[in-house]
Design an enzyme around this catalytic site. Structure first.
Site, PDB file in Angstrom:
ATOM      1  N   CYS A   1      33.692  44.094  95.363  1.00 19.89           N
ATOM      2  CA  CYS A   1      34.141  45.267  94.931  1.00 19.89           C
ATOM      3  C   CYS A   1      33.382  45.827  93.620  1.00 19.89           C
ATOM      4  CB  CYS A   1      35.432  44.787  94.352  1.00 19.89           C
ATOM      5  SG  CYS A   1      36.594  44.289  95.580  1.00 19.89           S
TER       6      CYS A   1
ATOM      7  N   GLU B   1      20.803  57.939  99.861  1.00 20.01           N
ATOM      8  CA  GLU B   1      22.277  57.710  99.919  1.00 20.01           C
ATOM      9  C   GLU B   1      23.032  58.843  99.945  1.00 20.01           C
ATOM     10  OE1 GLU B   1      22.630  54.170  97.904  1.00 20.01           O
ATOM     11  OE2 GLU B   1      24.578  55.091  97.138  1.00 20.01           O
TER      12      GLU B   1
ATOM     13  N   HIS C   1      15.662  40.274  99.468  1.00 21.81           N
ATOM     14  CA  HIS C   1      16.942  40.133  99.867  1.00 21.81           C
ATOM     15  C   HIS C   1      17.190  38.850 100.662  1.00 21.81           C
ATOM     16  CE1 HIS C   1      16.173  44.334  99.272  1.00 21.81           C
ATOM     17  NE2 HIS C   1      17.337  44.358  98.913  1.00 21.81           N
TER      18      HIS C   1
END
Ligand code: GLN
Ligand code: ZN
Length: 745
Positions: free
Chosen positions: A503, A592, A681
């Site tokens: 979140c 984005e 990553h």
């Protein structure tokens, strides 16, 4: 016959007001709670969600969701990737039998890579990308959903199951064999026909946000035909959001659907000319995505105009997934609080509007809304600013290169990192202690300086050329800057699901932005005092700050972006006064926010590039401006990246086999560039050959003069051992490449 409803919301958040699902999931994953307990939490959350809208007359119902709605739909359609088939059914403890395959698809296992995850349209929510191929077979598996539905019905809830619709599901899917996912469209409609027949509920909602983006006419024709067949069931509600509903209504009107839902917020109340009143129009007039209070009078007037044309229901513009649960959990500036509506306040607004439309106006509530709207409009904190803007251009690139070469004295193929170093448990502990008051600000800052000491020492030892201070004082970069700028506020509990159990708490950008004091200068100064090498000043760009906040909707985004840019420009000027010769302004989010429709892209790219340039153009020509972006699908925005005019751009590349290079080459990119040669990553340390191979590939596409050597992204999620090992490899590969270059001249 189905009966129309008059009030609903497009969808509800699933994580829980206190992030109950997050904690249950993480407990289950680390083995500290049992499956039964996780299932119980999920069930309770569905009940609480239903109860939160019990005042409305149709209740969206997504079943128990354990990670993501796209993945839920993939599970119902029986298309979790085949590599997870080897994972056996889960024991029957209340969780669905496929749950282990589902979690494997979401998170990967030691042996099996997870499905890809990416952002849901232009939001910050991430979905799991369905993996299909030409021979994918859909095998319906709705028993878990149907059981959950039954539980709601037993509780007396008029639950309306919500699934992702066929077009959107396929539009967002990828194939592993290069076939077009949309080839499955007719088959998938037939599968949905069976699925809908098995659902014993008056209404079923299929979400088709893909219908607000650009869709080819022949696909629209298939969609119209497909929904024409589904409509025969009765009670089929196709919902759209994140853009104008005109194309959707044009495609779907008059084929017997029960309801069509449209977003009346993103592009305002559009004409919807094709709607002739044959279907219920579910009017998304309450903003589901931003946190501003609705102007109830204006909304009611729009609704009345629509209601004169046919039956309508009041709803939110999209699922409330994207906003925090409730203002009740917040203790915020009372003036601004009046301007806001979070999830539960939005549900109340829907109800007030539906009642008013039916002739039952709550005058006090409407008055209160009008007063709040007026207070927001007239507050000095939102008053339009009319200052003259400084220029957005620097000297020519050639001039800059010459001056910077002289000023910086860097070797060929300079090595650097993207900014952050590992956020260790001790850094997080210090932050928590500061929040709790168990250490003083001085003690906290001393702890951060110790981290900077460590990071500088390590970088010196590794032999990196351009250093960073490591960003220990920032947990989330946008949150960090929003706390130091005026015009923003932070929430205490305004959590919004980002993906799975993760979140975020986006700041609220409510008013005019300004910078009361320097924000990063003391950290830079401290770091620079420890080394003879250049330390980069490190800032986050205006577009990214906007993208990861709730942004004011009372002025164009371009204006707000320029305000943030001016604050950054002052910060850059202070950093330069403090001795910075290289300053990086991160813009990971430029791509984005790219609008969904082609017609809107140009204007967006224009203002986003302009804002970056406004932030950076005050830097003298001998100061080097860097930027960083976190994606590799470069082609769509390459001309904007050029227009940013940053001296050096670092980008993600290792994970995508350096395919950014072809875009760089074909665009004739001349500025400095650092395609990442270590995919941060993954915890894997690349081998020397790998990194050298990537550098050789890079040198075939850009000139040695342009090339920088760096990882893909910041290192804050990595551990020190792999960071040290990988950077060692990276530095030695750069040295080797440098030696080859020198030998070949
Ligand atoms: N400077 C930031 C970091 O290294 C950039 C983060 C990002 O690109 N998302 O963490
Ligand atoms: Zn990045």
């Amino acid at each position: 016959m189905t009966s129309n409803f008059s009030s609903t919301v497009a969808g509800l958040p699933r994580i829980g007001a206190k992030r109950e699902l997050k904690f249950a999931l993480e407990g289950y994953w680390d083995g500290s709670i049992e499956g039964r307990a996780l299932a119980q939490t999920a069930r309770q959350l569905v009940n609480t969600a239903s109860d939160s809208v019990s005042g409305l007359d149709s209740v969206p119902f997504a079943g128990r969701s354990y990670y993501d709605a796209m993945l839920d739909t993939a599970a119902v359609l029986g298309v979790l990737p085949a590599r997870f088939d080897e994972i056996a059914d889960h024991e029957n403890d209340g969780l669905p039998l496929w749950i282990d395959r589902y979690f494997a698809a979401a998170r990967g296992t030691e042996k099996l890579p997870a499905q890809a995850m990416t952002k849901w349209f232009d939001t910050n929510y991430h979905y799991l990308v369905p993996e299909l191929s030409a021979d994918t077979r859909f095998v319906l598996n709705a028993s878990s959903l149907l059981q959950d539905l039954h539980c709601q019905q037993v509780r007396g809830i008029n639950a309306r199951p919500v699934l992702v619709g066929p077009l959107t599901f396929l539009s967002l899917a990828r194939t592993v064999d290069g076939s077009d996912p949309l080839d499955h469209l007719p088959t998938l409609f037939a599968v949905y026909e069976r699925l809908l027949k098995s659902i014993d509920a008056e209404w079923v909602q299929l979400d088709e946000p893909a219908l607000v983006a650009d869709v080819a006419p022949e696909v629209l024709a298939q969609v119209r035909a497909g929904y024409g067949t589904l409509a025969a069931r009765g009670g089929v509600f196709v919902n759209t959001y994140f853009g104008s509903g005109d194309q959707a209504v044009h495609t779907l009107a008059g084929i017997g659907l029960g309801a069509i839902g449209v977003d009346l917020v993103t592009h305002g109340v559009t004409e919807l000319a094709a709607w002739k009143g044959e279907e219920l129009l579910v009017a998304g007039i309450v903003d589901g995505r931003n946190i501003w209070r609705t102007d109830l009078c204006a909304a009611l007037a729009s609704l009345k105009r629509l209601a004169a044309r046919g039956p309508i229901a009041v709803s939110t513009s999209c699922s409330l997934l994207h906003v925090p649960y409730s203002l009740d959990a917040e203790n915020i500036d009372p003036e601004v609080r009046e301007w806001l509506a979070f999830g539960s306040e939005k549900i109340t607004e829907v109800k007030l509007l539906a009642d008013a439309l039916a002739g039952d106006i709550d005058a006090a509530a409407f008055d209160a809304a009008s007063i709040a709207i007026a207070s927001r409009r007239t507050s000095p904190r939102t008053k339009p600013t009319t200052q003259e803007l400084p220029g957005r251009s620097r000297g020519s690139f050639d001039t800059r290169v010459a001056l910077q070469e002289k000023a910086l004295e860097l070797p060929a193929l300079p090595t650097t990192t993207i900014g952050s170093f590992p956020q260790t448990p001790s850094i997080r502990a210090a932050r928590a202690q500061l929040r709790k008051g168990s250490i003083t600000l001085e003690q906290y800052e001393a702890a951060m300086r110790e981290e900077i000491d460590l990071v500088i020492t390590k970088q010196e030892e590794l032999g990196l050329d351009v250093l960073v201070h490591g960003e220990p004082e920032r947990n989330d970069m946008v949150q960090y800057f929003s706390e130091l700028l005026d015009g923003f506020l932070s929430t205490a509990n305004g959590w919004v699901q980002s993906y799975g159990s993760r979140c975020v708490r986006p700041p609220v950008l409510f008013g005019n932005v300004s910078r009361p004091a320097p924000m990063t200068v003391k950290w830079f100064q401290y770091a620079q005092s420890l080394t003879q090498k250049h330390v980069k000043g490190m800032l986050t760009g205006p577009v990214t700050i906007l993208a990861w906040s709730f942004v004011r909707d009372d002025q164009p985004l371009a204006t707000t972006a320029d305000q943030v840019a001016l604050a950054l420009r002052d910060e850059i000027s202070d950093l330069i006064d403090a001795g910075a010769q290289i300053i990086q302004v991160d813009e990971p989010a430029i791509r984005e926010l790219l609008p969904l429709r082609d017609v809107d892209k140009h204007a967006y790219l224009q203002w986003s590039v302009d804002a970056f340039r406004l932030a950076t153009a005050g830097a003298p020509d001998d100061v080097q401006i860097h930027t960083h972006m976190c994606y590799s699908e470069f082609n769509e925005v390459i001309s904007s990246v050029i227009a940013l005019d940053a001296d050096v751009t670092t980008i993600e590349a290792a994970r995508s086999d350096m395919n950014v290079l072809s875009a760089l080459k074909s665009s004739g990119f001349e500025l400095g560039v650092g395609p990442g040669v270590w995919d941060i990553h993954s915890p894997r340390v690349p081998s020397a050959q790998e990194v050298s191979g990537l550098l050789d590939a890079a040198l075939r596409s850009v000139s040695p003069r342009q090339l920088w050597v760096n990882p893909d992204c910041g290192l804050k999620t990595r551990g020190w051992p792999e960071v040290e090992a990988a950077l060692k490899v990276l530095v030695s590969a750069a040295h080797q490449a440098r030696a080859h270059l020198a030998a070949s001249i």
